[in-house]
Design an enzyme around this catalytic site. Structure first.
Site, short mmCIF file in Angstrom:
data_model
loop_
_atom_site.label_atom_id
_atom_site.label_comp_id
_atom_site.label_asym_id
_atom_site.label_seq_id
_atom_site.Cartn_x
_atom_site.Cartn_y
_atom_site.Cartn_z
N ASP A 158 22.36 12.01 -97.70
CA ASP A 158 21.69 10.72 -97.57
C ASP A 158 20.52 10.90 -96.62
OD1 ASP A 158 21.06 8.03 -97.49
OD2 ASP A 158 22.65 7.53 -96.06
N TRP A 175 28.12 -3.71 -101.49
CA TRP A 175 27.06 -3.01 -100.76
C TRP A 175 26.66 -1.80 -101.60
CZ3 TRP A 175 23.87 -2.97 -96.61
CH2 TRP A 175 23.51 -1.78 -96.00
N HIS A 197 23.71 -1.11 -85.69
CA HIS A 197 24.59 -0.02 -86.11
C HIS A 197 25.12 0.72 -84.88
CE1 HIS A 197 26.38 1.92 -89.36
NE2 HIS A 197 25.46 2.80 -89.71
N ARG A 233 18.04 -3.88 -89.83
CA ARG A 233 19.04 -3.00 -89.19
C ARG A 233 18.35 -2.17 -88.11
NH1 ARG A 233 22.34 1.40 -92.82
NH2 ARG A 233 22.22 3.19 -91.40
N PHE A 286 24.28 6.10 -98.98
CA PHE A 286 25.10 7.27 -98.71
C PHE A 286 25.94 7.63 -99.93
CE2 PHE A 286 29.23 8.96 -97.47
CZ PHE A 286 28.93 9.96 -96.57
N ASP A 319 21.28 -1.29 -99.99
CA ASP A 319 20.96 -0.45 -98.83
C ASP A 319 19.65 0.27 -99.13
OD1 ASP A 319 20.88 1.31 -96.73
OD2 ASP A 319 22.57 2.53 -97.41
#
Length: 559
Positions: free
Chosen positions: A55, A40, A187, A156, A44, A82
């Site tokens: 982030d 991933w 999330h 997401r 962040f 991401d």
């Protein structure tokens, strides 16, 4: 198979994929070596490591992409990027997809936060989500832009993070799946998995679920898998581990001041070399680089003390004798550098503190008065790896001689001066009092010209030493040799075998192995069946081993 295809294939297998957050290529390589299913590329972690900033969309798409590209190149497992909100609206998302496909990324994850986003776990930060239809438009744009059909888009939703409840989270998740998302990440920042588990029970199952257990960190992979998660992302543990390890190590070194105080908490340099691929680079060098481009190390043996040179060497070793403005050592280093040999090691002994030239690795033989040059050489055994030049510290030579030696393909090659034979035949005064004599398998012709211009090819050495019968000698070893990787391996193995077999007994021409000369070891190699080749020369060098030789050097050397 593309990375995207690898990810698709892995998703078809039983069980949940375990994917870990990386902040650079090194952490990605470690993740792969640990046996995880994918990487991933964490926004962040990359924000923290690349710029040491929050982030919060401060890292640009291009900056993030550069890191993602490095990660992809470092590993063979799939990489999920991401991509926050997709770096803007639906049109920006299309560019984001194309950039990641070209970089070899397997999938992107885009979230329904407003742009610029804020990290999901920042307390007290204003939390806003874009409308469902707007994020659906981003997903449709992403799927329309992709070139490779295997490429995946993970949608997401931050509905639970924003406090909008399970119903809103499910509503958004279903809408995103209908818009074409290949997987859904809902999330949560609940400290228990119960919140997500309840949502998962109501999920339609039309696409796989992705979970990030950063806050509910006591939940096992099996629990998440049984609840319905197909991809588990450990998003930021490596960068957090790195921060603690670096802090602890730096605090210890600051307090103790010795770098070695941290040895029990840091990896060795060879471990770093292994992770970053130095062994593979070494293999590639051996396979593809020509001999002349190899990394070559020169080991200069300069530990000895010659009483006959007093008082010239009363305050310095003989390698520092000045001859018309340059020391012997300066001249040797200059010749080595002209031949692109920069890796130089020197074994010191007598008046060792006088030798302090930069860019040389030093080894000390403090027993120089009771040992021979062979033991001095093996004080620098760490340098006897790969192609190596061994050089006596008291010779001056034309650079052309070194250039000729470097062209030899032999595993063990010695420079042999055939001019010695002519002086012997003329009963002339020998150039050196105790020459290292060499006998060849195929002697050179008797004429002066046949020795001055030796034919190309092999010139095998069959005997070498100071006690060789002069009538069977054909030349003189000048104190310059070259070993290939096989040659240095044979040299080291034979030396250690001799230690076991002749710990204190005579060794060839010497009273013991400790007092042995370099030529004793060369004769040992010959006796064991190793082929040693002579590189024939005709003059072009001088040894400075006496006051008379020092005078000759001053007379003959022009500058």
């Amino acid at each position: 198979m593309t990375n995207a295809a690898k990810l698709r294939a892995a998703l078809k297998k039983p069980g949940a994929l375990k994917i870990v957050g990386a902040h650079d290529a090194l952490s990605a390589r470690l993740i792969e070596r640990a046996g995880f299913d994918g990487v991933w590329a964490s926004g962040f972690a990359i924000s923290a490591s690349l710029k040491c900033i929050p982030d919060a969309s401060f890292i640009t798409s291009s900056e993030q992409l550069d890191v993602e590209r490095n990660i992809v190149e470092a590993v063979s497992i799939p990489v999920i990027a991401d991509c926050d909100t997709g770096y803007g609206n639906a049109l920006n998302v299309m560019r984001t997809v194309n950039d990641r496909e070209r970089a070899g990324v397997a999938a992107i994850c885009i979230e329904d936060n407003v742009y610029p986003k804020r990290c999901s776990f920042y307390a007290g930060v204003r939390r806003e989500l874009i409308p469902i239809e707007e994020h659906c438009g981003k997903i449709r744009a992403a799927k329309a832009a992709q070139i490779f059909p295997e490429f995946m888009v993970i949608a997401r939703t931050e509905a639970l993070i924003a406090g909008w409840g399970q119903e809103e989270a499910l509503k958004r998740a279903e809408a995103y799946a209908d818009a074409g998302a290949d997987a859904i990440l809902i999330h949560s920042k609940s400290k228990k998995f119960d919140e997500l588990k309840a949502v998962y029970k109501l999920w339609s199952g039309q696409v796989p679920l992705v979970v990030v257990p950063t806050i509910f960190d006591q939940t096992t992979a099996l629990e998440m898998e049984q609840a319905g998660a197909k991809i588990i992302i450990y998003a930021n543990q490596p960068v957090r581990a790195a921060i603690r390890a670096m802090k602890d190590t730096l605090d210890l070194i600051k307090k103790d001041t010795r770098p070695g105080a941290a040895n029990d908490r840091i990896v060795t340099l060879p471990e770093v070399y292994d992770v970053v691929g130095v062994p593979q680079m070494e293999q590639d060098e051996k396979q593809f680089l020509p001999v002349g481009s190899e990394r070559i190390t020169a080991v200069i043996a300069a530990a000895g003390f010659e009483k006959q040179l007093l008082p010239l060497i009363e305050d310095k070793p003989k390698c520092l004798l000045d001859i018309k403005g340059k020391t012997i050592l300066d001249r040797q280093i200059s010749a080595l550098n002209e031949c692109d040999i920069k890796e130089i090691a020197l074994v010191r002994g007598y008046k060792k503190e006088a030798i302090s030239l930069p860019n040389i690795r030093y080894y000390d033989n403090d027993r120089y008065e009771e040992t021979g040059e062979l033991l001095s050489l093996f004080c620098a055994e760490n340098e006897l790896r790969g192609r190596t030049i061994v050089l006596y510290g008291d010779i001056i030579f034309d650079t052309a001689i070194l250039e000729k030696l470097l062209k030899s393909p032999a595993d063990i090659a010695l420079v042999v001066d055939l001019a010695w034979f002519d002086q012997e035949q003329r009963n002339a005064q020998p150039t050196h009092l105790n020459p290292d004599l060499v006998s060849l398998a195929a002697p050179p012709g008797k004429s002066y010209l046949s020795r001055f211009v030796m034919p190309e090819g092999e010139h095998q050495v069959v005997k070498i030493g100071q006690q060789l019968p002069r009538e069977s000698a054909h030349g003189e070893f000048i104190g310059m040799a070259m070993f290939s990787e096989k040659g240095t391996q044979a040299l080291c193995e034979s030396y250690h075998a001799a230690h076991k077999q002749h710990p204190s007994s005579p060794f060839h021409e010497s009273a013991s192995l400790a007092k042995a000369s370099f030529t004793d070891m060369l004769q040992e190699l010959i006796d064991q069946g190793y082929r040693i080749q002579a590189v024939p020369i005709f003059k072009g060098w001088m040894e400075v081993d006496s006051f008379e030789e020092y005078q000759k050097a001053w007379a003959k050397i022009r500058q």
